[in-house]
Design an enzyme around this catalytic site. Structure first.
Site, PDB file in Angstrom:
ATOM      1  N   VAL A  86       0.840  -1.213   0.000  1.00 49.61           N
ATOM      2  CA  VAL A  86       0.000   0.000   0.000  1.00 49.61           C
ATOM      3  C   VAL A  86       0.871   1.258   0.000  1.00 49.61           C
ATOM      4  CG1 VAL A  86      -1.892  -1.178   1.183  1.00 49.61           C
ATOM      5  CG2 VAL A  86      -0.133  -0.036   2.554  1.00 49.61           C
TER       6      VAL A  86
ATOM      7  N   HIS B 174      -4.499  -4.043  -2.214  1.00 49.70           N
ATOM      8  CA  HIS B 174      -4.880  -3.669  -0.842  1.00 49.70           C
ATOM      9  C   HIS B 174      -4.989  -2.163  -0.631  1.00 49.70           C
ATOM     10  CE1 HIS B 174      -3.049  -7.805   0.381  1.00 49.70           C
ATOM     11  NE2 HIS B 174      -4.291  -7.926  -0.084  1.00 49.70           N
TER      12      HIS B 174
ATOM     13  N   CYS C 162     -14.101  14.185   7.193  1.00 44.45           N
ATOM     14  CA  CYS C 162     -14.383  14.445   5.784  1.00 44.45           C
ATOM     15  C   CYS C 162     -14.761  15.909   5.588  1.00 44.45           C
ATOM     16  CB  CYS C 162     -15.544  13.548   5.341  1.00 44.45           C
ATOM     17  SG  CYS C 162     -16.093  13.831   3.658  1.00 44.45           S
TER      18      CYS C 162
ATOM     19  N   CYS D 258     -18.681  15.695   4.333  1.00 43.02           N
ATOM     20  CA  CYS D 258     -19.838  15.318   5.169  1.00 43.02           C
ATOM     21  C   CYS D 258     -19.497  15.219   6.649  1.00 43.02           C
ATOM     22  CB  CYS D 258     -20.405  13.973   4.684  1.00 43.02           C
ATOM     23  SG  CYS D 258     -19.405  12.565   5.171  1.00 43.02           S
TER      24      CYS D 258
ATOM     25  N   GLY E 127       9.130 -11.165  -2.318  1.00 40.48           N
ATOM     26  CA  GLY E 127       8.998 -10.484  -1.028  1.00 40.48           C
ATOM     27  C   GLY E 127       7.648 -10.599  -0.361  1.00 40.48           C
TER      28      GLY E 127
ATOM     29  N   SER F 227       5.347 -13.311   2.299  1.00 37.99           N
ATOM     30  CA  SER F 227       5.354 -14.564   3.079  1.00 37.99           C
ATOM     31  C   SER F 227       4.301 -15.527   2.534  1.00 37.99           C
ATOM     32  CB  SER F 227       5.081 -14.262   4.550  1.00 37.99           C
ATOM     33  OG  SER F 227       3.894 -13.483   4.672  1.00 37.99           O
TER      34      SER F 227
END
Ligand code: BV8
Ligand code: ZN
Length: 255
Positions: free
Chosen positions: A109, A135, A162, A165, A202, A204
């Site tokens: 990410v 992800h 936000c 809103c 890279g 697991s």
């Protein structure tokens, strides 16, 4: 039993495999960013105040204690701000620019693949495709109520709200127990089915459905090559293990 490439003799064989493949799926995980200084998820460096990522990267943790979860993301963003793409990201991007038929799918990410891709696009004078990001993105916020989404704002010591809103914002990532973006996962699955070689770097290999892509590729005939300094859950199914850090192996492999 996979060929363990502690010796260099397997690198030429892996290079040959990749050169002969018209479709390659590359699946990366946190390890590809380790040499950039980004903590991996399950290594010691991944811990924060002794919490495991699986404890914090969930909707339940956010509902229970949004301040704690936001402090973890603020800490990760702070560390990421000092990180640059490393030789692994750049050798992948330059290799993709030099040939067609490669689909890069990342579990990460951190946006480092995107940054390397932008740099190489400028080098070669044409836009390269962004990686398929399963992800989400830690460097973006999104609203918990409306469709507001924007680049992350500087941490001000309290969970941000936000501007549209006033509901709580959250990092624009996929938490455990949340479904992955349908279009991204479908594109990744198509690339897995078409692949003749699946290069896994890279990871697991314990997080699903991402890790399942490697098995899907293999079940439709792909050769599985794993690059990792340590053992992974995918090793028993790999035809070839290239033992070492991605920043060292990939520049030698992707020539
Ligand atoms: C889902 C974003 C359908 C967040 C991440 C119960 C309920 C619901 C689901 C489940 C459940 N039980 C299990 C599941 C499935 C679950 C799962 O897989 N859990 C695991 C822990 C068992 N998956 C999900 O929940 C997914 N959604 O299934 O939805 C659903 C929905 C509702 C109900 C039922 C089903 C969502 C998963 C996405 C989670 N979000 N990240 C954030 O970042 O804050 S995942 C997170 O783990 C990161 O993205 C990371 O990339 C990913 C995988 O970890 P790795 O990348 O592999 O990192 P790791 O540290 O583990 O390994 C690093 C590797 O690098 C190591 O091998 C190391 O040796 C190597 N390395 C180190 N240095 C180097 C190196 N390699 C190369 N070079 C180096 N220098
Ligand atoms: Zn909103």
């Amino acid at each position: 039993m996979p060929h363990d490439a502690t010796s260099d003799r397997n690198l030429p064989r892996a290079r040959q495999l990749l050169a002969g493949a018209s479709h390659v799926l590359v699946l990366t995980g946190a390890g590809v960013s380790a040499e950039s200084g980004v903590p991996t998820f399950r290594g010691e460096t991944g811990l924060w105040r002794n919490y495991k990522p699986e404890d914090l990267a969930t909707p339940q943790a956010f509902a229970r204690d949004p301040v704690l979860v936001w402090e973890w993301y603020a800490w990760r963003r702070g560390r990421l701000a000092e990180c640059q793409p490393n030789a692994a990201h750049f050798s992948l991007a330059r290799w993709m620019a030099s040939r067609g038929g490669v689909t890069l799918v990342t579990q990460n990410v951190d946006g480092l693949h995107h940054r390397a891709t932008r740099t190489v696009s400028a080098e070669v004078g044409r836009a390269l495709p962004d990686p398929i990001t399963l992800h989400g993105s830690i460097v973006h916020d999104r609203c918990t109520r409306c469709d507001y989404r924007a680049p992350a704002r500087a941490w001000e010591g309290a969970p941000p709200r936000c501007p549209t809103c006033a509901a709580l914002l959250r990092p624009d990532v996929v938490w455990f127990g949340e479904v992955l973006p349908v279009d991204q996962l479908a594109n990744a699955a198509r690339a897995a089915t078409a692949a003749e070689v699946c290069l896994v770097v890279g990871t697991s290999g314990v997080v699903y459905p991402a890790a399942g892509l490697a098995y899907q590729a293999r079940s439709t005939g792909a050769i599985l090559v794993v690059v990792d300094p340590g053992p992974t859950a995918l090793d028993p199914d790999a035809e070839m293990l290239l033992r070492g850090p991605a920043g060292v192996i990939l520049p030698q492999l992707l020539t």
